[in-house]
Design a protein around this motif. Structure first.
Motif, mmCIF file in Angstrom:
data_model
loop_
_atom_site.group_PDB
_atom_site.id
_atom_site.type_symbol
_atom_site.label_atom_id
_atom_site.label_comp_id
_atom_site.label_asym_id
_atom_site.label_seq_id
_atom_site.Cartn_x
_atom_site.Cartn_y
_atom_site.Cartn_z
ATOM 1 N N TYR A 10 -33.436 -66.372 8.282
ATOM 2 C CA TYR A 10 -33.881 -67.300 7.252
ATOM 3 C C TYR A 10 -33.469 -66.805 5.870
ATOM 4 N N SER A 11 -33.660 -65.526 5.634
ATOM 5 C CA SER A 11 -33.324 -64.946 4.333
ATOM 6 C C SER A 11 -31.820 -65.053 4.048
ATOM 7 N N CYS A 12 -31.006 -64.716 5.018
ATOM 8 C CA CYS A 12 -29.550 -64.771 4.837
ATOM 9 C C CYS A 12 -29.050 -66.196 4.588
ATOM 10 N N LEU A 13 -29.737 -67.166 5.177
ATOM 11 C CA LEU A 13 -29.332 -68.569 5.038
ATOM 12 C C LEU A 13 -30.056 -69.292 3.904
ATOM 13 N N ASP A 14 -30.860 -68.558 3.107
ATOM 14 C CA ASP A 14 -31.651 -69.138 2.013
ATOM 15 C C ASP A 14 -32.573 -70.252 2.505
ATOM 16 N N LEU A 15 -33.256 -69.993 3.617
ATOM 17 C CA LEU A 15 -34.171 -70.964 4.183
ATOM 18 C C LEU A 15 -35.615 -70.498 4.032
ATOM 19 N N ILE A 16 -36.509 -71.474 3.919
ATOM 20 C CA ILE A 16 -37.947 -71.220 3.941
ATOM 21 C C ILE A 16 -38.567 -72.252 4.867
ATOM 22 N N TYR A 17 -39.858 -72.121 5.121
ATOM 23 C CA TYR A 17 -40.530 -73.118 5.930
ATOM 24 C C TYR A 17 -41.832 -73.533 5.271
ATOM 25 N N TYR A 18 -42.260 -74.762 5.598
ATOM 26 C CA TYR A 18 -43.563 -75.251 5.162
ATOM 27 C C TYR A 18 -44.222 -75.902 6.364
ATOM 28 N N PHE A 19 -45.529 -76.129 6.250
ATOM 29 C CA PHE A 19 -46.292 -76.680 7.356
ATOM 30 C C PHE A 19 -46.867 -78.043 6.996
ATOM 31 N N THR A 20 -47.016 -78.885 8.013
ATOM 32 C CA THR A 20 -47.828 -80.082 7.921
ATOM 33 C C THR A 20 -48.864 -79.963 9.025
ATOM 34 N N ALA A 21 -50.050 -80.506 8.770
ATOM 35 C CA ALA A 21 -51.117 -80.378 9.758
ATOM 36 C C ALA A 21 -51.903 -81.674 9.851
ATOM 37 N N GLY A 22 -52.289 -81.998 11.043
ATOM 38 C CA GLY A 22 -53.136 -83.147 11.299
ATOM 39 C C GLY A 22 -54.211 -82.758 12.291
ATOM 40 N N MET A 58 -51.538 -76.731 -0.456
ATOM 41 C CA MET A 58 -52.311 -75.496 -0.513
ATOM 42 C C MET A 58 -51.437 -74.393 0.083
ATOM 43 N N LYS A 59 -51.676 -73.196 -0.356
ATOM 44 C CA LYS A 59 -50.902 -72.051 0.112
ATOM 45 C C LYS A 59 -51.518 -71.503 1.393
ATOM 46 N N TYR A 60 -50.679 -71.073 2.305
ATOM 47 C CA TYR A 60 -51.142 -70.479 3.558
ATOM 48 C C TYR A 60 -52.062 -69.289 3.291
ATOM 49 N N VAL A 61 -51.679 -68.463 2.335
ATOM 50 C CA VAL A 61 -52.460 -67.264 2.001
ATOM 51 C C VAL A 61 -53.867 -67.660 1.543
ATOM 52 N N ASP A 62 -53.961 -68.705 0.728
ATOM 53 C CA ASP A 62 -55.264 -69.172 0.251
ATOM 54 C C ASP A 62 -56.116 -69.699 1.408
ATOM 55 N N LEU A 63 -55.496 -70.443 2.314
ATOM 56 C CA LEU A 63 -56.231 -70.975 3.459
ATOM 57 C C LEU A 63 -56.778 -69.835 4.316
ATOM 58 N N MET A 64 -55.968 -68.816 4.555
ATOM 59 C CA MET A 64 -56.424 -67.685 5.366
ATOM 60 C C MET A 64 -57.542 -66.914 4.659
ATOM 61 N N GLU A 65 -57.428 -66.782 3.347
ATOM 62 C CA GLU A 65 -58.435 -66.049 2.575
ATOM 63 C C GLU A 65 -59.759 -66.811 2.491
ATOM 64 N N LEU A 66 -59.674 -68.122 2.252
ATOM 65 C CA LEU A 66 -60.880 -68.915 2.025
ATOM 66 C C LEU A 66 -61.450 -69.544 3.297
ATOM 67 N N GLY A 67 -60.613 -69.722 4.313
ATOM 68 C CA GLY A 67 -61.100 -70.138 5.623
ATOM 69 C C GLY A 67 -61.070 -71.613 5.961
ATOM 70 N N SER A 68 -60.941 -72.496 4.967
ATOM 71 C CA SER A 68 -60.903 -73.930 5.285
ATOM 72 C C SER A 68 -60.261 -74.728 4.150
ATOM 73 N N GLU A 69 -59.843 -75.936 4.495
ATOM 74 C CA GLU A 69 -59.275 -76.835 3.485
ATOM 75 C C GLU A 69 -60.324 -77.160 2.424
ATOM 76 N N GLY A 70 -61.548 -77.400 2.866
ATOM 77 C CA GLY A 70 -62.629 -77.704 1.933
ATOM 78 C C GLY A 70 -62.879 -76.586 0.941
ATOM 79 N N ALA A 71 -62.826 -75.347 1.423
ATOM 80 C CA ALA A 71 -63.017 -74.189 0.545
ATOM 81 C C ALA A 71 -61.863 -74.085 -0.456
ATOM 82 N N CYS A 72 -60.649 -74.373 -0.007
ATOM 83 C CA CYS A 72 -59.488 -74.355 -0.917
ATOM 84 C C CYS A 72 -59.670 -75.413 -2.013
ATOM 85 N N LYS A 73 -60.148 -76.592 -1.632
ATOM 86 C CA LYS A 73 -60.377 -77.655 -2.615
ATOM 87 C C LYS A 73 -61.439 -77.236 -3.620
ATOM 88 N N SER A 74 -62.546 -76.677 -3.143
ATOM 89 C CA SER A 74 -63.640 -76.313 -4.053
ATOM 90 C C SER A 74 -63.266 -75.158 -4.980
#
Length: 103
Positions: A10-22, A58-74
């Motif tokens: 990924y680094s050599c090809l200048d690629l990153i990834y993002y997530f979608t969730a339902g 929202m950032k993955y790191v924030d979600l892992m730290e705060l534990g939920s989408e609701g916590a990230c929003k608040s």
């Protein structure tokens, strides 16, 4: 070993990834570094890019730290971003779009 190979590729090809969730699934999408939100939405479906309204991010790191989408929003870690937003590696994004049928 495999994760290291993937990260290096990924680094050599200048690629990153993002997530979608339902409620039923989480998906990972690959884009080039510097991709703006509408173009990242277009990776999922061209209608997402054409009718792009905003990206709710929202950032993955924030979600892992705060534990939920609701916590990230608040905590103010869940933000609406416009057409100029550059997607970051590991973002979790909900795309808002509207495509009306032409005549």
């Amino acid at each position: 070993m495999i994760p290291k190979i993937i990260r290096t590729g990924y680094s050599c090809l200048d690629l990153i990834y993002y997530f979608t969730a339902g409620p039923d699934e989480v998906r990972c999408w690959t884009v080039r570094i510097g991709t703006k939100a509408p173009q990242a939405a277009g990776v999922i479906h061209t209608d997402f890019e054409k009718g792009f309204i905003c990206a709710e991010v929202m950032k993955y790191v924030d979600l892992m730290e705060l534990g939920s989408e609701g916590a990230c929003k608040s905590e103010g870690k869940y933000r609406q971003q416009g057409k100029e937003y550059v997607v970051d590696d590991g973002d979790i994004i909900l795309f808002r779009f509207n495509v009306s049928k032409g005549k």
